[in-house]
Write a protein that holds these residues in place. Sequence first.
Motif, PDB file in Angstrom:
ATOM      1  N   ARG A  28      12.635  29.302  11.690  1.00  0.00           N
ATOM      2  CA  ARG A  28      11.945  30.422  11.506  1.00  0.00           C
ATOM      3  C   ARG A  28      10.678  30.220  11.089  1.00  0.00           C
ATOM      4  O   ARG A  28       9.207  30.774  10.725  1.00  0.00           O
ATOM      5  CB  ARG A  28      12.838  30.503   9.807  1.00  0.00           C
ATOM      6  CG  ARG A  28      13.200  31.564   9.255  1.00  0.00           C
ATOM      7  CD  ARG A  28      13.929  32.210   8.228  1.00  0.00           C
ATOM      8  NE  ARG A  28      12.594  32.616   8.245  1.00  0.00           N
ATOM      9  CZ  ARG A  28      11.899  32.825   6.560  1.00  0.00           C
ATOM     10  NH1 ARG A  28      12.681  31.800   5.675  1.00  0.00           N
ATOM     11  NH2 ARG A  28      11.301  33.836   5.862  1.00  0.00           N
ATOM     12  N   ARG A  57       3.149  31.117   8.280  1.00  0.00           N
ATOM     13  CA  ARG A  57       2.668  31.241   6.454  1.00  0.00           C
ATOM     14  C   ARG A  57       3.270  31.291   5.362  1.00  0.00           C
ATOM     15  O   ARG A  57       3.132  30.280   3.807  1.00  0.00           O
ATOM     16  CB  ARG A  57       1.802  32.978   6.398  1.00  0.00           C
ATOM     17  CG  ARG A  57       0.497  31.991   6.803  1.00  0.00           C
ATOM     18  CD  ARG A  57      -0.291  32.949   6.558  1.00  0.00           C
ATOM     19  NE  ARG A  57      -0.776  33.262   5.208  1.00  0.00           N
ATOM     20  CZ  ARG A  57      -2.464  32.361   5.205  1.00  0.00           C
ATOM     21  NH1 ARG A  57      -2.891  32.201   6.128  1.00  0.00           N
ATOM     22  NH2 ARG A  57      -2.167  32.862   3.319  1.00  0.00           N
ATOM     23  N   GLU A  58       4.703  31.861   5.531  1.00  0.00           N
ATOM     24  CA  GLU A  58       5.758  32.207   3.864  1.00  0.00           C
ATOM     25  C   GLU A  58       6.481  30.979   4.446  1.00  0.00           C
ATOM     26  O   GLU A  58       6.725  30.105   2.848  1.00  0.00           O
ATOM     27  CB  GLU A  58       6.727  33.690   4.516  1.00  0.00           C
ATOM     28  CG  GLU A  58       7.654  33.310   3.628  1.00  0.00           C
ATOM     29  CD  GLU A  58       8.555  34.833   4.394  1.00  0.00           C
ATOM     30  OE1 GLU A  58      10.018  34.563   3.942  1.00  0.00           O
ATOM     31  OE2 GLU A  58       8.273  35.131   5.395  1.00  0.00           O
ATOM     32  N   VAL A  59       6.542  30.034   4.716  1.00  0.00           N
ATOM     33  CA  VAL A  59       7.923  28.888   5.224  1.00  0.00           C
ATOM     34  C   VAL A  59       6.850  27.656   4.807  1.00  0.00           C
ATOM     35  O   VAL A  59       7.212  27.167   4.462  1.00  0.00           O
ATOM     36  CB  VAL A  59       7.946  28.682   6.794  1.00  0.00           C
ATOM     37  CG1 VAL A  59       8.951  27.415   6.462  1.00  0.00           C
ATOM     38  CG2 VAL A  59       9.272  29.393   7.058  1.00  0.00           C
ATOM     39  N   ASP A  71       4.084  28.289   2.537  1.00  0.00           N
ATOM     40  CA  ASP A  71       3.964  28.143   1.461  1.00  0.00           C
ATOM     41  C   ASP A  71       5.057  27.556   0.456  1.00  0.00           C
ATOM     42  O   ASP A  71       5.259  27.138  -0.710  1.00  0.00           O
ATOM     43  CB  ASP A  71       3.753  29.471   1.111  1.00  0.00           C
ATOM     44  CG  ASP A  71       2.072  29.790   1.442  1.00  0.00           C
ATOM     45  OD1 ASP A  71       1.552  28.775   1.696  1.00  0.00           O
ATOM     46  OD2 ASP A  71       1.464  30.839   1.368  1.00  0.00           O
ATOM     47  N   ARG A  72       6.272  27.748   0.845  1.00  0.00           N
ATOM     48  CA  ARG A  72       6.909  27.657   0.451  1.00  0.00           C
ATOM     49  C   ARG A  72       8.287  26.492  -0.131  1.00  0.00           C
ATOM     50  O   ARG A  72       8.468  25.586  -0.581  1.00  0.00           O
ATOM     51  CB  ARG A  72       8.508  28.204   0.690  1.00  0.00           C
ATOM     52  CG  ARG A  72       9.914  27.971  -0.166  1.00  0.00           C
ATOM     53  CD  ARG A  72      11.004  28.781  -0.006  1.00  0.00           C
ATOM     54  NE  ARG A  72      11.582  28.791   1.274  1.00  0.00           N
ATOM     55  CZ  ARG A  72      10.948  30.287   1.843  1.00  0.00           C
ATOM     56  NH1 ARG A  72      10.484  31.453   2.132  1.00  0.00           N
ATOM     57  NH2 ARG A  72      11.757  30.352   3.406  1.00  0.00           N
ATOM     58  N   ARG A 117       5.166  34.168  -8.797  1.00  0.00           N
ATOM     59  CA  ARG A 117       6.165  33.680  -7.005  1.00  0.00           C
ATOM     60  C   ARG A 117       7.671  33.619  -7.869  1.00  0.00           C
ATOM     61  O   ARG A 117       8.178  32.891  -7.032  1.00  0.00           O
ATOM     62  CB  ARG A 117       5.882  32.983  -6.323  1.00  0.00           C
ATOM     63  CG  ARG A 117       3.867  33.548  -5.992  1.00  0.00           C
ATOM     64  CD  ARG A 117       3.574  31.978  -5.438  1.00  0.00           C
ATOM     65  NE  ARG A 117       2.122  32.300  -4.655  1.00  0.00           N
ATOM     66  CZ  ARG A 117       1.256  31.728  -4.158  1.00  0.00           C
ATOM     67  NH1 ARG A 117       1.706  30.341  -4.029  1.00  0.00           N
ATOM     68  NH2 ARG A 117       0.375  32.251  -3.801  1.00  0.00           N
ATOM     69  N   GLY A 154      -1.044  29.487   8.702  1.00  0.00           N
ATOM     70  CA  GLY A 154      -1.351  28.790   7.351  1.00  0.00           C
ATOM     71  C   GLY A 154      -0.901  27.069   7.872  1.00  0.00           C
ATOM     72  O   GLY A 154      -1.085  26.834   7.053  1.00  0.00           O
ATOM     73  N   ASP A 193      14.457  26.818   6.701  1.00  0.00           N
ATOM     74  CA  ASP A 193      12.995  27.106   7.344  1.00  0.00           C
ATOM     75  C   ASP A 193      12.456  26.613   8.693  1.00  0.00           C
ATOM     76  O   ASP A 193      11.726  27.509   9.256  1.00  0.00           O
ATOM     77  CB  ASP A 193      12.597  26.425   6.164  1.00  0.00           C
ATOM     78  CG  ASP A 193      12.282  27.617   5.198  1.00  0.00           C
ATOM     79  OD1 ASP A 193      13.019  29.400   4.788  1.00  0.00           O
ATOM     80  OD2 ASP A 193      12.111  27.350   3.545  1.00  0.00           O
ATOM     81  N   GLU A 203       7.341  32.844  10.650  1.00  0.00           N
ATOM     82  CA  GLU A 203       6.519  32.602   9.921  1.00  0.00           C
ATOM     83  C   GLU A 203       6.040  31.425   9.394  1.00  0.00           C
ATOM     84  O   GLU A 203       6.270  31.457   8.394  1.00  0.00           O
ATOM     85  CB  GLU A 203       7.798  33.917   9.230  1.00  0.00           C
ATOM     86  CG  GLU A 203       8.559  35.382   9.556  1.00  0.00           C
ATOM     87  CD  GLU A 203       9.699  34.974   8.931  1.00  0.00           C
ATOM     88  OE1 GLU A 203       9.921  34.677   7.595  1.00  0.00           O
ATOM     89  OE2 GLU A 203      10.641  35.598   9.329  1.00  0.00           O
TER      90      GLU A 203
END
Length: 885
Positions: A581, A587-589, A591-592, A538, A822, A578, A585
């Motif tokens: 967002r 899951r993306e946020v 996860d990061r 990643r 997520g 983030d 979004e």
Amino acid sequence: MFLRTLGGLTLGGASLTRPKPLLMLAYVCVEGPVTRRELADVFFRDADDARDSLSTALRHLRRAGAVERLPDERVSALVACDATGLLRDFDAYRYEAVLDAYEGPFLDGIDVSLGLDLEAWLFTTREAIARRVRVAALHRARAQIAEGQLDEARRLAALAVHLRGAPELEMDELAAALPVLERLNLPEAAQVRELAESYGLDLERSGPAGAERARIATVPRRNTAFFGRQDELRALEEILDEPNTRLLTVFGLGGVGKTRLVLRLAERVAAYGSERYPDGVAVVSLESVDRPSEVASTIAAGLALPATAGASASDLADALASWRALLVLDNFERVAGAATDLALLADRCPHLQFVVTSRVRLGIACERTFELGGLATRHPGAPAGVAPAPTLAAMSEAAQLFAERATSVGFPTEAVSRDADAIEALCGTLEGYPLGIELAAALTRALSVAEIHAALRHDLEVLDHGPLDAPARHQGVRAVLEPSWSLLQPRERDALVRLSVFRTTFAFDAAAAVGGLSLPSLLRLVDHAVLRSDGSGRGRFGFHPVMLAFLRERCGAAERAEAEEAHRTFFAERLASDGPRAAKEPREVLDRLAADLPDVMHAVRGWFATGEDTRAIDMMRALVVDAEFLVARGGGGELIALARQAALAAEARGDLHVAEPLWTKVANAVRLLQDDLFEAVALYTRALGLAERSGEVGRQVMLHAILGGILDAQLPDVAQAHMTAAWDLAESADDDLLRCEVLHRRGYVASARKDWPRARTLNAQAVEIADRLWAAGAHADRVPSLLFFSLHNLAGAEEEAAGVAASIPHHRRALEVALARGQSLWIAYARHDLALAYRQIDDRDAAQRQAEEALRLYDRQGDVKNRAVVEQLLSTWDSEAATSP
């Protein structure tokens, strides 16, 4: 003064002739500085007064100026010694000097009736020196054959076979000697062939050069045990077996064990690879080579080729063009500029394979890299404290290394089992880093394992006292990292020091913002093994713990302050982006944020510490409220405490619109993750008071409904008052979201009261409204939670009213919602529910899978209560499976 030990024992330039002091001097010369205790044990174990006898012997040596006492009480030699000079010449491939120095067996003619330990040392050293002389003689014989000096070659070959003091020829020596003897038509050839055949050695040769030159087998023997690495060895062997592998670089941080691993690989290949490598296996060390232009000549010397063969890379390629061998080149980072020479050799020597150890990637087209990490440590999920490891073999590879090195300096064997968990923990902190483990283990002569572990968390100083006979580059952690540091450009060093403020791995954009790194610079640092990829694919990078400590030592106060400010600013801006967002979004946020969490928390603490509370509050609002991180992914007590601090700060500043949702999220975490209902009620009540002061009707409805739901069992009248207040406010606002909120909480209360028909109706109504709002994309910050938990409660009501099978579609739908958001904790709840449902319909495999995944997620979230429930569930199922027919 010069100590002669080869062929006798005399000290030139001194009048000392007493045999025991001279023998002790020989021991100190060969073994390096040794402790007085070791000398007493070896030389005077049976004496009535060992200390007095030792003092007398050392007094004679000191009067002669032959030894000195070091500050650490060790004894060191002050004289030159022929044996140690021979060993240095051998390591540097100066084979003529080796042969010139050998005047006879080590300590020839010395009376060894001095005890078993001393006798064993004498004979072991004698054989080790003689073996090296034999190798030197065979190498020189091969060189003389190549130069046409056959008489001299015959003399050297005969010397190798009949060398005084040498043990019987071993398999690799037989394989090296026989072709030379047969090429020279020496009578010893028949005897050596017969001995080789008796060992079952395959004497068939392949390749056009087989009859013309001796098979090489120059793999140095190691003096210490080799632990683990079986997976790595198999992987390396598989890579070498691939037809397109020409050059394999074993690459990694200094001290990680590259040399030791490739030497073991070379031993295995030398023992079993005669058909594939008929010209053998050779190891050439480049440790003492400083200029790339010297690589070709060093390889030629290591292979006992004529000097002309090493005049250039092209000449060496001509000499090796028909060779079918494995050539190991150790410490290539010192001469990385010679990588193009290796590319030339690989291109023009089609049957020659290379294994290279290096701290830097070579960057040539034919290179295949294998990045080496630490030894295996106990898996973080392995049980600790249950029982001490009963044997060394039961411990991890890293712990076995620690135990072996510790016991060699006097750590009690029984203490290894007693301290097994502490040893495993220490090795885990070092991430299995072999050099660090060996240096830490040596400290057990003075400190406990726990004391060593505590010390190394704060200072590299404790890992800077290696054995004096170790190579300079392995004298300590600083010494092993300095060469890598010296290879970097000043701007790269500055960037690395700035990046040491990170608390976990980081992405390139963070490295660029904080360290000022460009992408080419980042790649170069990765190629120099000072920065490493985290292996996730990643695009995240980080440091080995010892490298991180090394860098932090080099970070001055002003530089650290500047880097810390850049770090805080980057994550404040990241959260500002983030947070909004997260609804679209998630899951993306999430996860990061999960990957960056230690750095996010560090940045928040930094803002608080510098008095910029507003920025800290804004970050926590984005993390905990907007992204709902606490309930979605956990974060533990530290994050909950930080959210409390932000809520208090916001409340103190009169920012009620921020303080209230922060307190609510803290209350959710305390209730769901810490299972503290009493504290949660107090926090919800505090949040409700703030919502009432700010006039936030929607927040009031939600908090009244939450309190009405969780207080119903303990204080039903109070709960009913909260629920009535919530409904009245929702109706007056004429808001479907607020109605859904209250219906959901009423459905929860009905389920708790086991009023299943009412629970079914209320939760179905809540799901209907939430579905409509979800489809419209309205209230994305709140609707998913209402939909998930209403589906969860509806499934429970359906199970009671219509059976388990009727509940499964609702559980599956709840899982879909959780996955879409997520939300790890929701996913765990849904999988837990499905595990129980599948078990009841006897789908045991599906139940097992769902339960194991739920357990993993509860563990990650820190949900101790539910984790224990699922563990017990799995244990029960295992017991049932074991007893069922």
